[in-house]
Scaffold this active site. Structure first.
Site, PDB file in Angstrom:
ATOM      1  N   HIS A   1      -5.688  -1.172   4.812  1.00 32.02           N
ATOM      2  CA  HIS A   1      -5.329   0.254   4.760  1.00 32.02           C
ATOM      3  C   HIS A   1      -6.518   1.028   5.334  1.00 32.02           C
ATOM      4  O   HIS A   1      -7.466   1.350   4.636  1.00 32.02           O
ATOM      5  CB  HIS A   1      -5.053   0.653   3.305  1.00 32.02           C
ATOM      6  CG  HIS A   1      -4.582   2.059   3.127  1.00 32.02           C
ATOM      7  ND1 HIS A   1      -3.558   2.371   2.273  1.00 32.02           N
ATOM      8  CD2 HIS A   1      -4.983   3.233   3.658  1.00 32.02           C
ATOM      9  CE1 HIS A   1      -3.361   3.685   2.279  1.00 32.02           C
ATOM     10  NE2 HIS A   1      -4.222   4.223   3.124  1.00 32.02           N
TER      11      HIS A   1
ATOM     12  N   THR B   1       0.846  -1.181   0.000  1.00 37.84           N
ATOM     13  CA  THR B   1       0.000   0.000   0.000  1.00 37.84           C
ATOM     14  C   THR B   1       0.884   1.235   0.000  1.00 37.84           C
ATOM     15  O   THR B   1       1.996   1.219   0.532  1.00 37.84           O
ATOM     16  CB  THR B   1      -0.997   0.003   1.178  1.00 37.84           C
ATOM     17  OG1 THR B   1      -2.008   0.972   0.920  1.00 37.84           O
ATOM     18  CG2 THR B   1      -0.329   0.274   2.504  1.00 37.84           C
TER      19      THR B   1
ATOM     20  N   CYS C   1      -3.759   7.511   7.708  1.00 40.06           N
ATOM     21  CA  CYS C   1      -4.243   6.129   7.636  1.00 40.06           C
ATOM     22  C   CYS C   1      -3.265   5.203   8.363  1.00 40.06           C
ATOM     23  O   CYS C   1      -2.084   5.518   8.494  1.00 40.06           O
ATOM     24  CB  CYS C   1      -4.382   5.676   6.198  1.00 40.06           C
ATOM     25  SG  CYS C   1      -5.633   6.562   5.249  1.00 40.06           S
TER      26      CYS C   1
END
Length: 162
Positions: free
Chosen positions: A46, A23, A29
């Site tokens: 994520h 990711t 996040c």
């Protein structure tokens, strides 16, 4: 050799040797990483926000988006690879949760995400063995299925392992 690429709110897993689960650009996040040494499966979510109650429709459409729905969804996916559905035996790692856009530290989304994820993990009797949380820089995360390694990168910094 393939890559499982995860966007915001996505989750995925692989146990195919040579695969990477990756990711990009985690800011506030948080990436939840599960590694199963027994089945050699890796999984990641994520997570963008702490609590699905703000948007139940989005949570049902994309459970990886919220901390409280990402953990059970990732555990369910990992169970399809032979991992314990309750997370027993999984190694947990966390990274992200930075403060990159909120210069006044008003919303503290990164901190709130990390705390909500830890709370969701605790409900399963799980906790992280290592974490790289906070700061003011984004992180890209790559997990190698073959090596079981988690490598982090950020612009202007040398890569490091978690």
């Amino acid at each position: 050799m393939g890559q499982v690429i995860l966007g915001v709110g996505d989750y995925g897993a692989s146990n195919t040797p040579g695969d990477d689960v990756k990711t990009f650009a985690l800011g506030s996040c948080v990436s939840v990483i599960f590694l199963d040494p027994k089945t050699r499966t890796v999984g990641m979510a994520h997570v963008a926000l702490p609590d699905s109650s703000i948007n139940k429709a989005k949570a049902s459409e994309k459970p990886g988006y919220f901390a409280d729905t990402a953990i059970p969804a990732l555990l369910e996916l990992m169970s399809k690879f032979g991992c314990d559905k309750r997370g027993r035996g999984l190694v947990v790692k966390l990274c992200g949760g930075a403060n990159v856009m909120d210069t006044n530290d008003t919303f503290q989304i990164g901190k709130r995400n990390a705390l909500a994820i830890k709370k969701a993990l605790w409900a399963y009797g799980m906790g992280a063995v290592s974490e790289d949380l906070g700061g003011n820089f984004s992180r890209t995360v790559t997990i190698s299925v073959s090596a079981g390694q988690v490598v982090l990168s950020s612009p202007g910094k040398p890569n490091w392992q978690l």
